[in-house]
Design a protein around this motif. Structure first.
Motif, PDB file in Angstrom:
ATOM      1  N   TYR A 133      15.880  -6.416  -8.866  1.00  0.00           N
ATOM      2  CA  TYR A 133      15.074  -6.753  -7.703  1.00  0.00           C
ATOM      3  C   TYR A 133      14.293  -5.540  -7.205  1.00  0.00           C
ATOM      4  O   TYR A 133      14.827  -4.432  -7.138  1.00  0.00           O
ATOM      5  CB  TYR A 133      15.964  -7.239  -6.558  1.00  0.00           C
ATOM      6  N   GLN A 164       4.717  -9.079   0.143  1.00  0.00           N
ATOM      7  CA  GLN A 164       5.265  -9.967  -0.882  1.00  0.00           C
ATOM      8  C   GLN A 164       5.363  -9.197  -2.187  1.00  0.00           C
ATOM      9  O   GLN A 164       4.425  -8.488  -2.566  1.00  0.00           O
ATOM     10  CB  GLN A 164       4.385 -11.210  -1.032  1.00  0.00           C
ATOM     11  N   THR A 199      13.957 -10.185 -11.707  1.00  0.00           N
ATOM     12  CA  THR A 199      13.646 -10.387 -13.115  1.00  0.00           C
ATOM     13  C   THR A 199      14.891 -10.054 -13.937  1.00  0.00           C
ATOM     14  O   THR A 199      15.565  -9.051 -13.677  1.00  0.00           O
ATOM     15  CB  THR A 199      12.435  -9.537 -13.560  1.00  0.00           C
ATOM     16  N   TRP A 256      11.957  -8.382  -0.214  1.00  0.00           N
ATOM     17  CA  TRP A 256      12.540  -8.476  -1.547  1.00  0.00           C
ATOM     18  C   TRP A 256      11.713  -9.381  -2.449  1.00  0.00           C
ATOM     19  O   TRP A 256      11.132 -10.364  -1.984  1.00  0.00           O
ATOM     20  CB  TRP A 256      13.959  -9.045  -1.465  1.00  0.00           C
ATOM     21  N   GLY A 257      11.698  -9.048  -3.728  1.00  0.00           N
ATOM     22  CA  GLY A 257      11.115  -9.933  -4.723  1.00  0.00           C
ATOM     23  C   GLY A 257      12.137 -10.950  -5.190  1.00  0.00           C
ATOM     24  O   GLY A 257      13.291 -10.952  -4.726  1.00  0.00           O
ATOM     25  N   GLN A 258      11.728 -11.782  -6.128  1.00  0.00           N
ATOM     26  CA  GLN A 258      12.582 -12.860  -6.596  1.00  0.00           C
ATOM     27  C   GLN A 258      13.495 -12.427  -7.747  1.00  0.00           C
ATOM     28  O   GLN A 258      14.442 -13.137  -8.083  1.00  0.00           O
ATOM     29  CB  GLN A 258      11.736 -14.054  -7.050  1.00  0.00           C
ATOM     30  N   VAL A 274       6.475  -9.191  -6.382  1.00  0.00           N
ATOM     31  CA  VAL A 274       6.675  -9.990  -7.587  1.00  0.00           C
ATOM     32  C   VAL A 274       7.021  -9.058  -8.747  1.00  0.00           C
ATOM     33  O   VAL A 274       6.195  -8.221  -9.140  1.00  0.00           O
ATOM     34  CB  VAL A 274       5.425 -10.813  -7.932  1.00  0.00           C
TER      35      VAL A 274
END
Length: 123
Positions: free
Chosen positions: A95, A3, A117, A113-115, A5
């Motif tokens: 990402y 995960q 920024t 993948w992250g969400q 972030v």
């Protein structure tokens, strides 16, 4: 399972610098190659930078070469993107991604993948 972030995005002026961070969960972070991608409104997601699992090999898109630097700290499960001399065309959602393959630069080669920024460069 990994995960991711991202953090560190924001609104800056042309010529400014920003450092993005991507914190990863999981004990296998050091076995993954890591990459940064970005996506501007109405455009496809594009490769920015990548780094090998060891950190010894890095790759950068021509558009950011000499301005952006990717690095990682496996002890902290974190990958960074130092962005200098930012331009309005760098505006995008950035990402972080992880890949089990080395030296890859395409979206389809990344597994996690992250969400994202947001980075906005504007005067």
């Amino acid at each position: 399972q990994v995960q991711l972030v991202e953090s560190g995005g924001g609104l800056v002026q042309p010529g400014d610098s920003l450092r993005l961070s991507c914190a990863a969960s999981g004990r296998t972070f050091s076995s993954y190659a890591m990459g940064w991608f970005r996506q501007a409104p109405g455009k496809e997601r594009e490769f920015v930078s990548a780094i090998s699992w060891s950190g010894y090999s890095t790759f950068h898109a021509d558009s950011v070469k000499g301005r952006f630097t990717i690095s990682r700290n496996n002890a902290k499960n974190t990958v960074y993107l130092q962005m200098n001399s930012l331009k309005p065309e760098d505006t995008a959602v950035y990402y972080c991604a992880a890949s089990s393959q080395a030296g890859v630069t395409t979206v389809h080669d990344y597994d996690y993948w992250g969400q994202g920024t947001q980075v906005t460069v504007s005067s």
